[in-house]
Design an enzyme around this catalytic site. Structure first.
Site, PDB file in Angstrom:
ATOM      1  N   HIS A 131     151.863  -3.407  69.180  1.00 16.95           N
ATOM      2  CA  HIS A 131     152.685  -2.217  69.214  1.00 16.95           C
ATOM      3  C   HIS A 131     153.742  -2.237  68.360  1.00 16.95           C
ATOM      4  O   HIS A 131     154.288  -1.356  68.096  1.00 16.95           O
ATOM      5  CB  HIS A 131     153.087  -2.344  70.840  1.00 16.95           C
ATOM      6  CG  HIS A 131     153.723  -1.322  71.398  1.00 16.95           C
ATOM      7  ND1 HIS A 131     154.737  -1.118  72.356  1.00 16.95           N
ATOM      8  CD2 HIS A 131     153.917   0.055  70.814  1.00 16.95           C
ATOM      9  CE1 HIS A 131     155.338  -0.139  72.660  1.00 16.95           C
ATOM     10  NE2 HIS A 131     154.993   0.806  71.563  1.00 16.95           N
ATOM     11  N   GLU A 174     152.771  -1.127  65.167  1.00 15.09           N
ATOM     12  CA  GLU A 174     152.730   0.407  65.044  1.00 15.09           C
ATOM     13  C   GLU A 174     154.163   1.007  64.608  1.00 15.09           C
ATOM     14  O   GLU A 174     154.176   2.106  63.727  1.00 15.09           O
ATOM     15  CB  GLU A 174     152.174   0.837  66.402  1.00 15.09           C
ATOM     16  CG  GLU A 174     152.208   2.388  66.567  1.00 15.09           C
ATOM     17  CD  GLU A 174     153.029   2.737  67.881  1.00 15.09           C
ATOM     18  OE1 GLU A 174     153.748   3.551  68.218  1.00 15.09           O
ATOM     19  OE2 GLU A 174     152.007   2.303  68.920  1.00 15.09           O
ATOM     20  N   HIS A 175     155.359   0.543  65.395  1.00 14.42           N
ATOM     21  CA  HIS A 175     156.544   0.898  65.154  1.00 14.42           C
ATOM     22  C   HIS A 175     156.925   0.674  63.532  1.00 14.42           C
ATOM     23  O   HIS A 175     157.550   1.570  63.001  1.00 14.42           O
ATOM     24  CB  HIS A 175     157.682   0.435  66.050  1.00 14.42           C
ATOM     25  CG  HIS A 175     157.593   0.985  67.258  1.00 14.42           C
ATOM     26  ND1 HIS A 175     158.656   1.583  67.631  1.00 14.42           N
ATOM     27  CD2 HIS A 175     156.607   0.973  68.252  1.00 14.42           C
ATOM     28  CE1 HIS A 175     158.405   2.245  69.049  1.00 14.42           C
ATOM     29  NE2 HIS A 175     157.158   1.625  69.304  1.00 14.42           N
TER      30      HIS A 175
END
Length: 1023
Positions: free
Chosen positions: A105, A108-109
């Site tokens: 996650h 992804e950023h």
């Protein structure tokens, strides 16, 4: 590059053209081309050079009746469509390293932080913002998806920007801490979600080392604090992780545009072929990790203290993965039966005995409960107080129904009925939003065979009774896991355990041995049986013809002293569907706090009673809503036109013949009080409610309704309904595949059943608004959940009564403001994950708002407030620095957005109903707005903005302050022992704060404030 010799099966209603190719680096690409209308002039747009035009959507928040956020418009007769793309990587949170939970996650950023070709961090979002676009990304268990939409002429350039995130990403080291903070803010916003808390608790019962046992979302502790203690190099690990995660071998890509298939193919090859691939890195696979919940921790009884004030029982089962069983979909068949709400269902039986009020569940479609290692099946039952104290009887009903399924075996009639419903829905499927469509296709390409890219998610292809029987065997009581959530400590007992990430308090025991003995000797319950044939399944799809004389705009087919019914025949989408809206207006609702609360109570009881009769319609593809407003009640319906009149009569009859038992009245009253509380513990919702309570003369504060509801009685409800019906005027709208005489019959029917005497025109409720004084007012309250650190500030700037020209200027202003607002408050100052600004029309009065949702443990309210005010000053500089060319491009981009055609009948229906509901009746509003925008000047825009920041400013700051003395996430709802249904004291009386802030006037008495405010004249947005 290879063109695959297979076409995906598509709906007969789908006019788009498809082509599937495979690039030299292994990326599978779906090309989707909209056919261009005859006479359409294709704008070649940008190919490689950067444009300086600026435009962006002002967004939409779904405000309630008295307020709408001006949307990114759709021109009724427009031919333009947005372009969209999605890139899905076949790897997700299951790939997280064991020592850094949430790493996928976080990555992804990081990916969106620039590339070597486009090095500016905010370049992608800025480009989208300038050209009416939007983007998002999401990380699931086994895939990560990036997607965007934009005006067509800027599509190719934006594709290039997207591709370079995967060709030459910068993964800037100085962005690491900031993006960890963004992930942590996102996590903090989920800490009050009981669903997320329970999922995390359940995941800890999985086998040690299995990816299902991990904390997948990530936060500051998992991504920074713990790794730093271990001396890890997070940045170095991120670079290595990226090279393993983001490989072209297992990427899928979707390009959708009005450009030709050949053009899209050329772009795909030119732009995405350079994404690196490796034959040595196969797609991560986890299908060998079977039975993750075959553990001692599963099949237990967990008692949990929730964040919300609710009593819920969740029963869950672990099934083998059903991802590859998409042709048969046994879980859909089981969901239809176990979650049925009609006669003979589990819920019907529980409601009859006043054990429960609602039930949901089935098989999740997201990665958590539907992946290559397992499939989750569950039921979540909202219990009454009686049900809470009869858990065994509730469980018995569930297991008795499942026993019937096991004994009587799969029913082909019911499977074929479900198959027929899904086939009809797909046959007449309309377009969705471009960005959502490409995301769904890109993710489907990771799972289904090429011919089923468009159908694999929804259609049922094969009836396999053996597979259904095999799955049903897993649903026995001996294989079930139980989670009971309640604020009643006498039921929950001492909570001696605490989950590590969400701090969820719970205890766990073996399932009662006497209960297990009961379940071993269960017999079928005669009150539980299979559903009857569904009378709402549409079979007549005949399209009623249109002619040159068919009106292009809505017109009234009935207009009398009782009812005004508008109608528009669909002549554009040509689908056998329809939408029906009814506004039951009565001055009785806003006469008093008591009546407003009784209106809410009536709606909730009505929906509860209606369920059994109307649920078959929901299964058959219909949807309906009943909502309360200060002006009355709004009923909405949508679905196939064939059986719409049947559902219409069902709804009207249940209102006309309304009867409620004293027991049901008390149960719903208690549940509604809980619902009031559960809304108030959400900081943004509480801030919004306070604004309406202060400025709408007909709206009462929710805490007031919360306190009052305990004292209401059934005779009071009966008296209110009698008064409501005696003071009633109905305005409605029907659009779709209907004949005028059908709509007339509907109007006549509701008039006959509900209206008893005319309501004088002057008594029809009007939506009004109070005027703020010049200067600044602040209302700061403590969060209703004292243990929640999440905070919210909404700064509302009130303008003046609107007309179309002023409304266009306000929308233009917010279009330019959206991206700088996000960049300044979130990207640069990291105030919180959720940052947005809206252009608003509140009961005819224009305004704007800026909202920041943050954590009080990280930022003080005063600091956030100051930076929000600083942004308005900085934006003034941006506005005044705008060149004439940039201004022209801004206007042109907003006009282009207003020529984007409706993607489906529902968009047109919503827009036209808003004009009727708000009593503006400007049905060609978009055409008029386009004409106005062509005449707006840059000086007008600057002067319009000045009112929000100079001496004319009328500002109301709504502030909900979270817990300030700890960095911990919220822990629990402190329910009272022996008082399971007594309201939380915090919600009964809001705590108004009065800190010493220079120049700030703090509100502590809402009724006193309202008494001193002037009232705007009644206003509708028109020429």
């Amino acid at each position: 590059m290879e063109v695959l010799d297979v076409d995906p099966v598509k709906s007969a209603n789908d006019k788009k053209n498809y082509r599937i190719i495979r690039l030299k680096n292994g990326i599978r690409v779906m090309l989707v081309s909209h056919p261009t209308p005859e006479g359409y002039l294709m704008d070649i747009g940008e190919s490689s050079s950067e444009s300086e035009s600026e435009s962006e959507s002002s967004g939409s928040s779904g405000e309630e009746e008295m307020e709408i956020d001006i949307p990114e418009g759709k021109k009724k007769e427009g031919n333009e469509k947005k372009s969209a793309a999605a890139l899905c990587v076949g790897a997700g949170s299951f790939c997280d390293p064991d020592d850094i939970p949430g790493f996928a996650h976080f990555l992804e950023h990081m990916v969106f932080m620039g590339s070597s070709v486009y090095p500016e961090e905010n370049d992608f979002d800025d480009y989208l913002g300038k050209h009416g676009g939007d983007s998002n990304a999401c990380t699931d268990c086994e895939m990560t998806t990036f997607y965007f939409e934009i005006q067509r002429k800027y599509f190719r350039k934006c594709l290039d920007k997207l591709a370079h995130f995967f060709i030459s990403p910068l993964l800037k080291k100085d962005c690491v801490d900031r993006e960890i903070e963004a992930v942590d803010s996102e996590f903090q916003m989920t800490t009050s979600s009981d669903n997320d808390r329970v999922n995390e608790l359940i995941s800890k019962t999985a086998k040690k080392g299995h990816p299902m046992s991990r904390f997948m979302g990530g936060n500051a502790k998992s991504l920074k604090t713990d790794p730093e203690k271990k001396g890890m190099d997070i940045y170095g690990r991120a670079v290595d992780f990226y090279e393993k995660m983001y490989c072209a071998n297992y990427m899928t890509l979707v390009l959708q545009s009005m450009d030709s298939l050949d053009t899209l193919q050329e772009w795909a090859v030119d732009i995405f072929s350079d994404i690196p691939y490796s034959d040595n890195i196969p797609r991560p696979s986890f299908s060998h990790l079977k039975d993750p919940f075959d553990t001692a921790g599963f099949k237990k009884f967990y008692r949990v203290v929730p964040m919300e004030n609710n009593h819920k029982l969740e029963i869950s089962w672990s099934l083998p993965s059903l991802v590859d069983k998409y042709r048969q979909k046994p879980q859909e068949y089981l969901s239809m039966l176990i979650l049925h709400e009609g006669k003979g269902s589990i819920l019907s039986y529980l409601k009859k005995n006043l054990y429960a009020l609602a039930m949901m569940g089935g098989s999740d479609s997201d990665g958590f409960g539907h992946n290559s290692t397992w499939s989750l099946f569950y039921v979540s039952i909202t219990l009454t107080s009686k049900g809470l104290h009869n858990i065994l009887q509730v469980c018995n009903a569930v297991f008795e129904y499942i026993l019937m399924l096991q004994n009587q075996g799969p029913q082909q009639r019911l499977y074929l009925e479900l198959q027929q419903i899904e086939d009809c829905k797909f046959r007449w499927k309309e377009e969705g939003e471009p960005m959502e469509d490409v995301q769904e296709i890109a993710e489907s390409m990771q799972t289904y065979t090429p011919e089923h890219y468009l159908t694999g998610r929804n259609l049922l292809f094969e009836y396999d009774p053996q597979l259904i029987s095999d799955c049903t065997k897993y649903l026995g009581p001996d294989k079930a896991n139980f989670v009971l959530l309640s604020t009643d400590k006498s039921v929950i007992g001492e909570t001696d355990c605490e989950e590590a990430w969400y701090n969820t308090k719970y205890n766990v025991t073996e399932v009662d041995s006497e209960w297990r003995k009961t379940w071993e000797n269960l017999k079928e319950n005669p009150e539980l049986f299979f559903p009857e044939p569904n009378i709402y399944i549409a079979t007549d799809f005949t399209l009623h013809p249109s002619s040159e004389d068919t009106p292009k705009l809505p017109y009234p087919v009935v207009d009398n002293e009782f009812c005004k019914m508008w109608f528009k025949k669909d002549s554009k989408f040509n689908v056998p569907k329809g939408y029906t809206y009814l506004h039951l207006m009565s001055p009785a609702v806003s006469e008093s706090l008591e009546n407003a609360t009784l209106n809410d109570l009536f709606i909730n009881i009505l929906l509860n009673i209606l369920t059994e009769a109307a649920y078959p319609a929901v299964l058959a593809g219909y949807e309906y809503w009943v909502e309360g407003f200060p002006t009355g009640i709004v009923i909405s319906m949508e679905g196939f036109s064939h059986k719409m009149p049947l559902l219409f009569r069902c709804m009207v009859d249940h209102i006309a013949d309304f009867v409620c038992s004293p027991e049901l009245f008390e149960a719903i009253k208690t549940q509604l009080q809980k619902a009031f509380y559960n809304e108030m513990i959400k900081p943004f919702e509480l801030a919004r409610m306070l604004r309406f309570a202060m400025l709408d003369p007909s709206t009462q504060a929710l805490p007031d309704r919360y306190r009052l509801i305990s004292d209401l009685t059934l005779p009071q409800l009966t008296a209110f309904l009698s008064k409501f019906k005696s003071q009633l005027f109905i305005e409605g709208f029907v659009i779709g595949n209907f004949r005028p005489e059908e709509v007339t019959e509907m109007a006549d029917y509701i008039q006959k059943r509900l209206c008893s005497q005319p309501l004088p025109t002057e008594r029809i409720p009007k939506k009004l608004l109070l005027q703020l004084p010049t200067g600044q007012l602040t209302c700061r309250v403590e969060s209703v959940n004292r243990d929640d650190c999440n905070s919210c500030i909404t700064d509302y700037y009130q303008s003046e009564p609107g007309n179309l020209r002023k409304s266009c200027i306000n929308e233009l202003l917010l279009t330019r403001m959206k991206e700088p607002c996000f960049d300044f408050l979130r990207t640069k100052h990291q105030l919180g994950y959720s940052v947005f600004c809206y252009s608003m029309v509140t009961n005819g009065i224009l305004g704007l708002s800026v909202t920041v949702e943050s954590q009080s443990s990280k930022h003080s309210m005063n600091d956030v407030q100051k930076l929000m005010a600083d942004f308005l000053g900085e934006f003034r500089g941006i506005l005044h620095a705008m060149t004439e060319e940039e201004f022209d491009s801004l206007v042109d981009s907003l006009i282009t957005n207003k020529t984007i055609e409706d993607t489906h009948l529902g968009e047109e229906a919503t827009r036209l109903w808003r004009e009727i509901h708000d009593k503006s009746y400007v049905f060609d509003v978009l055409e008029k707005e386009i004409a106005i925008l062509q005449t707006v000047t840059q000086d007008e825009l600057k002067e319009w903005y000045n009112q929000y920041i100079d001496a004319r400013q009328r500002k109301l700051s709504l502030q909900v302050e979270g817990k300030t003395d700890s960095n911990d996430v919220p822990t629990e709802n402190k329910g009272g022992e022996g008082e399971p249904d007594v309201p939380e004291k915090e919600a009964q009386a809001l705590v108004f704060l009065q800190p010493e802030v220079n120049g700030a006037t703090f509100i502590t008495d809402i009724p006193h404030l309202k008494q001193g405010l002037a009232q705007f004249p009644y206003t509708t947005i028109s020429l």
